[in-house]
Design an enzyme around this catalytic site. Structure first.
Site, PDB file in Angstrom:
ATOM      1  N   THR A  75      -6.272 -24.850 -24.425  1.00  0.00           N
ATOM      2  CA  THR A  75      -5.567 -25.305 -23.232  1.00  0.00           C
ATOM      3  C   THR A  75      -6.154 -26.652 -22.833  1.00  0.00           C
ATOM      4  O   THR A  75      -7.356 -26.875 -22.948  1.00  0.00           O
ATOM      5  CB  THR A  75      -5.676 -24.267 -22.104  1.00  0.00           C
ATOM      6  OG1 THR A  75      -5.122 -24.810 -20.917  1.00  0.00           O
ATOM      7  CG2 THR A  75      -7.105 -23.831 -21.837  1.00  0.00           C
ATOM      8  N   GLU A  82      -4.870 -18.918 -19.302  1.00  0.00           N
ATOM      9  CA  GLU A  82      -6.048 -18.069 -19.133  1.00  0.00           C
ATOM     10  C   GLU A  82      -5.679 -16.621 -18.819  1.00  0.00           C
ATOM     11  O   GLU A  82      -6.516 -15.726 -18.901  1.00  0.00           O
ATOM     12  CB  GLU A  82      -6.918 -18.622 -17.997  1.00  0.00           C
ATOM     13  CG  GLU A  82      -7.707 -19.884 -18.340  1.00  0.00           C
ATOM     14  CD  GLU A  82      -6.886 -21.161 -18.283  1.00  0.00           C
ATOM     15  OE1 GLU A  82      -5.652 -21.078 -18.066  1.00  0.00           O
ATOM     16  OE2 GLU A  82      -7.464 -22.248 -18.455  1.00  0.00           O
ATOM     17  N   LYS A 121      -5.250 -32.749   1.737  1.00  0.00           N
ATOM     18  CA  LYS A 121      -5.823 -32.231   2.981  1.00  0.00           C
ATOM     19  C   LYS A 121      -5.873 -33.370   3.995  1.00  0.00           C
ATOM     20  O   LYS A 121      -6.657 -34.314   3.848  1.00  0.00           O
ATOM     21  CB  LYS A 121      -7.220 -31.657   2.735  1.00  0.00           C
ATOM     22  CG  LYS A 121      -7.671 -30.790   3.900  1.00  0.00           C
ATOM     23  CD  LYS A 121      -8.705 -29.762   3.486  1.00  0.00           C
ATOM     24  CE  LYS A 121      -8.890 -28.756   4.626  1.00  0.00           C
ATOM     25  NZ  LYS A 121      -9.950 -27.792   4.343  1.00  0.00           N
ATOM     26  N   TRP A 137      -3.313 -28.486   5.213  1.00  0.00           N
ATOM     27  CA  TRP A 137      -2.861 -28.648   3.831  1.00  0.00           C
ATOM     28  C   TRP A 137      -1.439 -29.206   3.797  1.00  0.00           C
ATOM     29  O   TRP A 137      -0.580 -28.721   4.519  1.00  0.00           O
ATOM     30  CB  TRP A 137      -2.836 -27.306   3.111  1.00  0.00           C
ATOM     31  CG  TRP A 137      -4.166 -26.614   3.019  1.00  0.00           C
ATOM     32  CD1 TRP A 137      -4.548 -25.503   3.704  1.00  0.00           C
ATOM     33  CD2 TRP A 137      -5.251 -26.968   2.178  1.00  0.00           C
ATOM     34  NE1 TRP A 137      -5.819 -25.137   3.353  1.00  0.00           N
ATOM     35  CE2 TRP A 137      -6.291 -26.022   2.411  1.00  0.00           C
ATOM     36  CE3 TRP A 137      -5.481 -27.985   1.261  1.00  0.00           C
ATOM     37  CZ2 TRP A 137      -7.506 -26.069   1.739  1.00  0.00           C
ATOM     38  CZ3 TRP A 137      -6.694 -28.025   0.599  1.00  0.00           C
ATOM     39  CH2 TRP A 137      -7.696 -27.091   0.838  1.00  0.00           C
TER      40      TRP A 137
END
Lengths: 552, 552
Positions: free
Chosen positions: A190, A335, A442, A447
Site C-alpha cells: 500500500t 489494512e 482545524k 473541524w
C-alpha cells in the site's frame, strides 16, 4: 481442565479439528453449484467443476516449478479467471499470493516485488515492458510464467512457459493438505503520498472470516443493497487491490456466476454487463463514472454496485440511480482486508438515517468493533456530531506492515487499528466519514471537512475538479483554501460565485460559516498521486503560503 | 519463519489478535440496533441496550454467587428473555451454560445435571416439583436461583434468591475478559432410545462460526426462505434444545426484534405472532402442526418457518403454504450445533430440484463438508439414487461426548462425524434423507425407507399415525411391517386399503414393489420415546416376530 480462563474443550482423537483454510470455502460451491459458470471477457468460460480442476492444475504447475509452502508467488494481470485461480491455488498449497499493483511506478513495483521475496511471477504480456525494465533488480525471482490472451508475446527474458501450455500438462486433482490457519495467504503493498510502499498481509483464517462476515453482512439487508446466490458477479475493483475487496472469495463461496472483464475498457464492460446479466459489482467512483458515461443512455436495471475507495460524489450517486443502478457505499482500506462497513438501507424504523444513506460509510458488518475516538482512544458520543478518528478491531485486520515495526506499532497504537479517517457516528451506529486525518482542516478549534467542501465546489457546473487543503494561519490555526480546475469553455465559476455557494450552504446550516475558503486558486490541473488521488501534501506546499500579492 | 507448512503470520505487539468469543457477536447489534426490542410474551419488553445491561447484571449476579470461569451454570426454563441472557452472560464470563431438557424423565434430568457438574441452577418455578424430587442426587449443586413470571413460588429448597430481585442489585456493566476461543461455552445432553444421556459440547469459536455461517446461509437465498435484518424472530424450538438451533445467536447478531413465547401454548403463540409481527421461526413438525391447528383459519402471510428435528410431513407443508407460510426444512442434530443444510429454493436454472424442495434436507451451508458415503467412507456418486450414510465436517461439530470415549470415537470414526442418517444426493448437491440407519429396512438387498412408508400411510384420511419397522425375514433378510392408529370414528383405513395405496405408488414407480408391508397392526397408540419420537426399538420387539396366528 478448569483454570481461571475456563475450560478448553476436549477432542476425541478421531475428531476433525477444522482449520479455517481458504480451501474450505470451496466445499459448498463445488457441491451445490458445480455447473455454475465463470466467464472471462468474450474469451473463455468454464464451470466451477472446471475451475476446481484448474486450481489443482495451477498448484501442480507451481509445484513443478519448485514452489513450496512458504514461498511467495506474485501475479501481474488484469482481472481474469487466471487471477481467481491464483487466489485459491497459491494459498491452498501453503504459498503466499502477492498481488502487484500495476499502476505503481516501475521503481515501486521493483521494490515491492523484491521486498516480498517473490520467487515466481505470473505476468500478463501487457506488463512485459515493465518487467523487462526492472528485471535486473529482482534478485529473488526464479521463474516467470507468461499470461496472454492473443498472439504469442515476445520477450528477451527467460520464461518457464506460457500459462495455458503449462497448465494443460498437469493433473486435475491435487491433495491440498491441512495446515495452521494462521498461515500467510496473501500480501500486497500500500502506498501513501510519502515513503516506500508498505506490505500488508493476511492469513487463511483472516480471509475465511472476512468472507463469512462479508457474506453475512451483504446477505442480511432486508431488500436492496444485497448480494445473494441468484446474482451474477463482476469486479470493477482491480484484483491486485485488497483481493478486489475480498468479493471474489464471497462470490465463489455463494456459487454465483462470475464474470471477469480483463483490462477495464468502459464500452466492453457495458457490453459484458448486459450480455452476461451482471447484477453485482464494486469499484472506485472514477471507474464507475467512466462506465456510466460509456452507457450512453442504456439503463442497468437491477445492477447493484458497491462504491468505495474514496467518497462517492453525490452526482455519481444520482446518475447511477437514474440509470437503474442500486449504488451504495462500502468502507474499508488495504489494512482492513478491506470491509468494515456497508451503507445499506435501514431495516426498521429505529434506524432512520436519511435518504442520502448511500453516500455514507454506513453500518459495521458482523464482528467489527468500530469506534470513533479522541486522541486518548476514548469513545466519543454517538450523537452524529462528535468528530474523531475511526478505529477498529475485527478478525481480519493486517497484524502489521511486514518489516516495518515502527509503522506497525503506529497502526495498532493502543490495540486498535487506526484508519486515519475522521468520522462521526449517530445513535444507530451509522458512520459518516468527515475526512482523512491529515487532510481535515482545524480552524478556530473546529473541524472543517475538505471532502465536504470539495463535493460542494465540484457540484458547480463550471467546475471540473476541486481540491481543498489547509493553509497555516496565525489567528485561526488553519484556514481552508481551494484549488479549482474550470470546465473547458465555461468560465461561470468565479471566486465570488464559489464563495457565494459556500455561504449559501452555511446560511442553511449545512456547513459552518468558517468553512468559506480564504482563497480559491484556479489552475489547469490538480497534482495527483500515483493512484490518482489529489496530492494534498504537494498542494499544501504549493498553495499553503499566503501569496506575495496578498501580502503586498 | 518458512517451514514445510508455510509461514505463520507475524503480529506487531500492539495488534489485537481477535479471538472468536460469543461477546464479539454483540458489537454490531449494540452499535446498529440499540433500540431494537426483545419481547417476552405479554410480560416484558426491553431494548438491545437494556439486554446488554441485563447480560452484565446476570454475570455480576453469578459472580456474586461464586461462579467462576470453568464452572457450569444450568438453566431450566421455558423460552424466555432470561434464557437469552444466559446464552450470553454465562459463556461470556468463561463459565459453561448447560441447558436442561425439561422433557426428560426425572432420572435423566438428575443424571445430566450431576454429570455436567453444574454448581448453579436457574430454575423456573414450574419445574420446582422436579427439582425437589431429584435434589438429593445433585451432589455438586450449590446455588439455586428462582425464575418466576407471576406469584412468588414456594419451595422447601434453599434458594439464593429470585432472579429479578438478584439482578436488580447488580451493576449494568461488566468487564468481560478475552480468553481462549476454544473455551467450553455450552453443553447439553442428547438421548437415544438406549443408554444414558450423552453430553455434547461447544466452544465459543464453534458457536461464533455456526452463527456466521448460518447467517450467511440464511441470508444468501435469492428470494424466499431467508432471514434478514428486517425480520421479527421467535423460536418454536425449545431453547434447551441445541441452543434453539443456534438461531437466537443469529437473531441477536442481525439485531432483529426477538419474541420469546414462554411455555408453548398454541393459541398464545398465534396471538403473539400476529401482535408482534413475527416473520421468522423454526420448530419440529409436531409443534408447528399444533400452532397451525390453533390458527383456526387465520393466515400468516410472510411468516417464514424452518422445520426440522424430524422429516416434515407433506400435509404439514401443504397446510402451512395454504396459510401463507413460507415453510422449508433445515437439517442437523444435537451433535452438529445443529445446522448442516437448508432446503432453500434453487437460485438458478442449474439447480432444478423439483417443487417438493421444501421437504428435503437441502443444500449444505457455508464451510460444511458433507458427504454421502458407503461403509468404507468412500463417497457415493451424486446421482440422486445411491443411498449411504451422511457424514460431515464443519467447524462447529461436537468434538466428542464428554466422558464417553467409546461413543466419541464411534461418532468420529474415520475423521468424519457420522450422522447415522441415510441419504442420497443429486448432482446439484441437494440432499434427501432416506431414513435413520437403524430404522431403514434392508429387504432383498435393497433399501426401503420407513419414513417414506410412514408418510404415505399417514396421508390416508383414516390414519392418525403410522410407524413402520423392520421384521426379520429368513428369505429377504428384513421385511417392512406397519403399526397404525386409526382416526377416531373413521374405520376407512383397512389393511387391504392401505396395502392398495402402497401398491398404487409402486405402480407409479414412486416406491419399490417390495415396500408393501407384510403386515399392518392396528393399535390404540404407538409407543414413543421421552422426546416424542416413535420408539422403534420397542416396536420391533413387540411386532417384529411373526404373530402366532400367522404361524398356525
Amino acid at each position: 481442565m478448569k483454570n481461571t480462563d475456563g475450560r478448553v474443550i476436549e477432542r476425541t482423537p478421531s475428531a476433525y479439528n477444522y482449520p479455517l483454510l481458504i480451501k474450505q470455502l470451496l466445499h459448498t460451491p463445488l457441491a451445490n453449484a458445480p455447473d455454475q459458470e465463470i466467464v472471462y471477457r468474450d474469451l473463455s468460460r468454464y464451470t466451477y467443476r472446471g475451475f476446481a480442476q484448474r486450481v489443482a492444475q495451477q498448484a501442480h504447475m507451481l509445484a513443478a516449478l519448485g514452489v513450496e509452502a512458504g514461498d511467495v508467488v506474485a501475479v501481474m494481470d488484469w482481472d481474469s479467471h487466471r487471477y481467481l485461480e491464483s487466489y485459491f491455488a497459491v494459498p491452498m498449497m501453503g504459498a503466499a499470493l502477492m498481488t502487484v499493483n500495476i499502476r505503481l511506478s516501475n521503481d515501486q513495483i521493483a521494490y515491492a516485488l523484491d521486498h516480498s521475496g517473490a520467487s515466481t511471477l505470473l505476468v500478463h504480456a501487457d506488463f512485459l515492458p515493465v518487467l523487462e525494465a526492472i528485471h535486473p533488480r529482482l534478485t529473488q525471482l526464479k521463474h516467470i510464467v507468461l499470461l496472454q490472451d492473443a498472439l504469442p508475446a515476445q520477450t528477451p527474458l527467460e520464461v518457464a512457459g506460457e500459462y495455458e501450455a503449462l497448465m494443460a500438462a498437469q493433473p486435475t486433482a491435487f491433495a491440498f493438505r491441512d495446515f495452521d490457519e494462521d498461515t500467510l495467504a496473501t500480501t500486497f503493498y500500500t502506498t501513501g503520498t510519502t515513503g516506500l510502499p508498505k506490505a500488508v498481509y493476511f492469513s487463511h483464517r483472516q480471509i475465511v472470516l472476512h468472507t463469512l462476515a462479508a457474506a453475512a453482512g451483504l446477505g442480511a439487508s432486508a431488500q436492496d443493497q444485497r448480494f445473494h446466490r441468484g446474482d451474477v458477479y463482476m469486479p470493477l475493483t482491480p484484483m491486485f487491490h485488497v483481493h478486489a475487496w475480498g468479493l471474489p472469495f464471497v462470490a465463489t463461496l455463494l456459487g454465483v456466476k462470475q464474470v471477469y472483464p480483463g483490462r477495464y475498457r468502459p464500452e466492453h464492460i457495458v457490453d459484458l454487463v448486459q450480455r452476461e446479466g451482471v447484477s453485482f459489482s464494486h469499484g472506485v467512483p472514477t471507474v464507475l463514472q467512466m462506465v456510466l458515461a460509456a452507457a450512453r443512455g442504456r439503463r442497468f436495471e437491477g445492477w447493484k454496485i458497491v462504491s468505495g475507495g474514496s467518497v462517492m460524489p453525490p452526482h455519481l450517486c444520482q446518475e447511477a440511480l437514474a440509470q437503474g443502478i442500486d449504488i451504495f457505499t462500502g468502507y474499508g482500506m488495504s489494512e482492513t482486508c478491506p470491509l468494515l462497513t456497508l451503507a445499506q438501507r435501514p431495516a426498521h424504523e429505529g434506524q432512520a438515517v436519511g435518504e442520502d444513506f448511500r453516500l455514507a460509510a454506513g453500518w459495521s458488518i458482523p464482528l467489527v468493533d468500530l469506534r470513533v475516538v479522541d486522541e486518548s482512544l476514548r469513545e466519543l458520543p454517538r450523537d452524529g456530531a462528535a468528530v474523531g478518528e475511526v478505529v477498529a478491531r475485527a478478525p481480519w485486520l493486517t497484524q502489521g506492515y511486514r518489516g516495518n515495526a515502527e509503522a506497525s506499532e503506529a497502526l495498532w497504537r493502543g490495540g486498535y487499528l487506526h484508519t486515519q479517517d475522521m468520522g462521526r457516528r449517530d445513535a444507530t451506529g451509522f458512520l459518516r466519514l468527515v475526512d482523512r486525518i491529515k487532510d481535515v482542516i482545524k480552524t478556530g478549534g473546529e473541524w472543517v471537512s475538505s471532502l465536504d467542501l470539495e463535493q460542494l465546489l465540484a457540484a458547480h457546473p463550471g467546475v471540473a475538479e476541486a481540491a481543498v487543503v489547509a493553509a497555516p494561519c496565525e489567528r485561526w490555526g488553519e484556514r481552508p483554501i481551494a484549488v479549482v480546475v474550470r470546465r473547458p469553455g465555461n468560465d461561470s465559476a468565479t471566486e465570488q460565485v464559489l464563495r457565494g455557494m459556500v455561504l449559501e450552504q452555511a446560511a442553511k446550516g449545512l456547513l459552518p460559516r468558517y468553512a468559506v475558503p480564504d482563497r480559491i486558486h484556479f489552475v489547469d490541473a490538480i497534482d495527483k498521486t500515483s493512484v490518482g488521488k489529489f496530492d494534498k501534501k504537494l498542494l499544501r506546499q504549493k498553495f499553503g503560503a499566503e501569496p506575495a500579492s496578498a501580502l503586498a
